[in-house]
Scaffold this active site. Structure first.
Site, short mmCIF file in Angstrom:
data_model
loop_
_atom_site.label_atom_id
_atom_site.label_comp_id
_atom_site.label_asym_id
_atom_site.label_seq_id
_atom_site.Cartn_x
_atom_site.Cartn_y
_atom_site.Cartn_z
N LYS A 1 0.84 -1.20 0.00
CA LYS A 1 0.00 0.00 0.00
C LYS A 1 0.87 1.25 0.00
O LYS A 1 0.69 2.16 -0.82
CB LYS A 1 -0.92 0.01 1.24
N ASP B 1 -6.13 0.38 -0.13
CA ASP B 1 -6.21 0.35 1.33
C ASP B 1 -7.57 -0.23 1.71
O ASP B 1 -8.27 -0.77 0.85
CB ASP B 1 -6.00 1.76 1.91
#
Ligand code: SF4
Length: 229
Positions: A134, A153
């Site tokens: 991420k 996310d």
């Protein structure tokens, strides 16, 4: 998904993304996006702010990042801080003790292995302490202007599944499924659009479907309870 099904899915995603492009204007942008804009996309500050942002509310990430950057804004200056000093500056972000150690570790690696520059490849970024996909994807998109990455996310994972774009169990699976499902032009902005939507409308619990601008395009998969606007 193949052939006609894939094209139809791409068109559904494009329809949502076009609509979101219009309606997110004026909504509060995610903290890391704002920091990237304010710091003229400085890769180091984007990296550190993203590391701080994990499992932390946006307002907390934004103020902790600003406090830290007021004291140190380069890998060299940040590497000289003690973990205790960083902890104090970034508190109350979640896991502030671990994050302080990771930030210092990442600074040291950037200095010793990458000549003081934040690396610009996924493989290199993933070697830094505390950096997962991420964070690496967001740094590549926001700071290195990559058009080849999607940052997933919890908001992107949840909303992509509610919209029926993917049917996945983890953010990692969602990232891979989105590369296959979404037109490439949307890859770099999927995070911005869906995180903004997730923080303002399509919340984790009680999404406000009744006043959602993409409700007519959303099958609301897995949504049990709807919130009030
Ligand atoms: S209709 Fe509801 S579930 Fe679908 S995107 Fe909007 S808020 Fe989220």
């Amino acid at each position: 998904m193949a052939g006609a099904g894939l094209n139809a899915q791409r068109e559904r995603i494009t329809a949502v993304m076009r609509r979101l492009a219009k309606v997110i204007d004026g909504l509060e942008a995610p903290a890391v996006e704002k920091i990237a804009e304010e710091q003229r996309d400085d890769p180091f500050q984007v990296l550190v702010a993203t590391m701080l942002s994990a499992q932390t509310r946006d307002a907390v990430t934004a103020s902790a990042s600003r406090r830290l950057f007021r004291v140190a804004r380069t890998p060299r200056s940040m590497a000289t801080l003690t973990p205790a000093r960083i902890e104090k500056l970034i508190y109350p972000v979640s896991f502030y003790r671990n994050k302080a150690v990771h930030v210092i570790g990442a600074c040291k690696q950037i200095l010793s292995r990458f000549g003081g520059r934040v690396p610009s490849t996924m493989a290199e970024l993933l070697t830094l302490p505390g950096v997962g996909r991420k964070t690496a994807n967001l740094v590549l998109i926001l700071a290195h202007r990559s058009g080849d990455n999607i940052c997933v996310d919890t908001h992107v994972h949840r909303i992509s599944n509610r919209l029926g774009w993917v049917n996945t169990r983890t953010p990692e699976e969602t990232e891979q499924a989105l590369y296959a499902a979404a037109n490439r032009r949307w890859w770099p902005v999927i995070n911005l659009y869906l995180v903004t939507w997730g923080q303002n409308v399509c919340r984790p619990v009680y999404p406000v479907c009744g006043s959602c601008a993409i409700a007519d395009l959303c099958p609301r998969i897995g949504v049990a309870k709807i919130g009030k606007a």
